[in-house]
Design a protein around this motif. Structure first.
Motif, short mmCIF file in Angstrom:
data_model
loop_
_atom_site.label_atom_id
_atom_site.label_comp_id
_atom_site.label_asym_id
_atom_site.label_seq_id
_atom_site.Cartn_x
_atom_site.Cartn_y
_atom_site.Cartn_z
N PHE A 28 0.83 -1.21 0.00
CA PHE A 28 0.00 0.00 0.00
C PHE A 28 0.87 1.26 0.00
O PHE A 28 0.64 2.19 -0.78
N ALA A 29 1.90 1.29 0.86
CA ALA A 29 2.78 2.46 0.94
C ALA A 29 3.45 2.72 -0.40
O ALA A 29 3.51 3.88 -0.86
N GLU A 30 3.92 1.68 -1.03
CA GLU A 30 4.57 1.84 -2.32
C GLU A 30 3.59 2.38 -3.37
O GLU A 30 3.93 3.27 -4.15
N GLU A 31 2.37 1.86 -3.34
CA GLU A 31 1.36 2.29 -4.33
C GLU A 31 0.97 3.75 -4.18
O GLU A 31 0.65 4.41 -5.15
N ILE A 32 0.97 4.26 -2.95
CA ILE A 32 0.56 5.65 -2.74
C ILE A 32 1.75 6.60 -2.60
O ILE A 32 1.57 7.81 -2.41
N GLY A 33 2.95 6.06 -2.67
CA GLY A 33 4.14 6.91 -2.65
C GLY A 33 4.56 7.42 -1.28
O GLY A 33 5.18 8.47 -1.18
N LEU A 34 4.23 6.67 -0.25
CA LEU A 34 4.68 7.02 1.10
C LEU A 34 5.60 5.92 1.61
O LEU A 34 5.60 4.81 1.10
N SER A 35 6.35 6.24 2.65
CA SER A 35 7.22 5.21 3.24
C SER A 35 6.37 4.23 4.06
O SER A 35 5.29 4.58 4.56
N PHE A 36 6.89 3.03 4.21
CA PHE A 36 6.24 2.03 5.05
C PHE A 36 6.06 2.56 6.47
O PHE A 36 5.01 2.41 7.08
N HIS A 37 7.11 3.21 6.99
CA HIS A 37 7.06 3.75 8.35
C HIS A 37 5.91 4.75 8.52
O HIS A 37 5.18 4.72 9.51
N THR A 38 5.72 5.61 7.54
CA THR A 38 4.65 6.61 7.60
C THR A 38 3.28 5.94 7.62
O THR A 38 2.43 6.28 8.45
N VAL A 39 3.07 5.00 6.74
CA VAL A 39 1.77 4.30 6.68
C VAL A 39 1.53 3.52 7.96
O VAL A 39 0.42 3.53 8.50
N ARG A 40 2.58 2.86 8.47
CA ARG A 40 2.44 2.11 9.72
C ARG A 40 2.08 3.05 10.87
O ARG A 40 1.22 2.74 11.70
N ARG B 15 -1.58 4.13 10.57
CA ARG B 15 -2.46 3.03 10.98
C ARG B 15 -2.51 2.91 12.50
O ARG B 15 -3.57 2.71 13.09
N TRP B 16 -1.36 3.03 13.14
CA TRP B 16 -1.28 2.90 14.59
C TRP B 16 -2.07 4.02 15.27
O TRP B 16 -2.85 3.78 16.19
N VAL B 17 -1.88 5.26 14.81
CA VAL B 17 -2.59 6.39 15.41
C VAL B 17 -4.09 6.24 15.21
O VAL B 17 -4.87 6.44 16.14
N ALA B 18 -4.51 5.87 14.01
CA ALA B 18 -5.94 5.68 13.74
C ALA B 18 -6.54 4.60 14.64
O ALA B 18 -7.66 4.75 15.13
N ALA B 19 -5.78 3.55 14.89
CA ALA B 19 -6.27 2.47 15.77
C ALA B 19 -6.39 2.93 17.22
O ALA B 19 -7.25 2.46 17.96
N ARG B 20 -5.52 3.84 17.64
CA ARG B 20 -5.55 4.35 19.01
C ARG B 20 -6.68 5.36 19.24
O ARG B 20 -7.03 5.64 20.39
N TRP B 21 -7.20 5.94 18.16
CA TRP B 21 -8.23 6.98 18.29
C TRP B 21 -9.51 6.56 17.58
O TRP B 21 -9.69 6.86 16.40
N PRO B 22 -10.41 5.88 18.26
CA PRO B 22 -11.70 5.56 17.65
C PRO B 22 -12.38 6.86 17.20
O PRO B 22 -12.16 7.93 17.78
N VAL C 91 -1.01 16.15 16.95
CA VAL C 91 -1.39 16.15 18.37
C VAL C 91 -1.99 14.79 18.74
O VAL C 91 -1.66 14.23 19.79
N HIS C 92 -2.83 14.25 17.88
CA HIS C 92 -3.38 12.92 18.13
C HIS C 92 -2.25 11.89 18.22
O HIS C 92 -2.26 11.01 19.08
N ARG C 93 -1.24 12.00 17.34
CA ARG C 93 -0.12 11.06 17.36
C ARG C 93 0.66 11.18 18.67
O ARG C 93 0.98 10.17 19.30
#
Length: 77
Positions: free
Chosen positions: A25-37, A40-47, A59-61
């Motif tokens: 997914f990261a490669e397809e959208i042109g972002l680093s794996f670290h950024t996408v990960r 995903r982690w921040v989104a999972a922490r914040w319903p 700030v959420h991160r």
């Protein structure tokens, strides 16, 4: 793609691991794996019901690891 967790055994060889899916997914959208990960982690922490409109992703991160994050975010408006 497999659900959140990544520690569960792969049920069949055609199923990608979470990491492999995120890398593709990261490669397809042109972002680093670290950024996408991180996203995903921040989104999972914040319903959705706990996210605060008008408060930046950064700030959420930052608050994502705080034990009282949901209370602290209310002070950031």
């Amino acid at each position: 793609m497999r659900g959140h967790g990544g520690h569960q055994p792969i049920e069949d060889e055609d199923t990608l691991s979470v990491e492999a899916s995120l890398r593709i997914f990261a490669e397809e959208i042109g972002l680093s794996f670290h950024t996408v990960r991180t996203y995903r982690w921040v989104a999972a922490r914040w319903p959705a019901e706990q996210r605060q409109e008008g408060v930046s992703f950064e700030v959420h991160r930052i608050l994502a690891s705080a034990p009282d994050a949901y209370e602290q975010i209310k002070d950031r408006r």
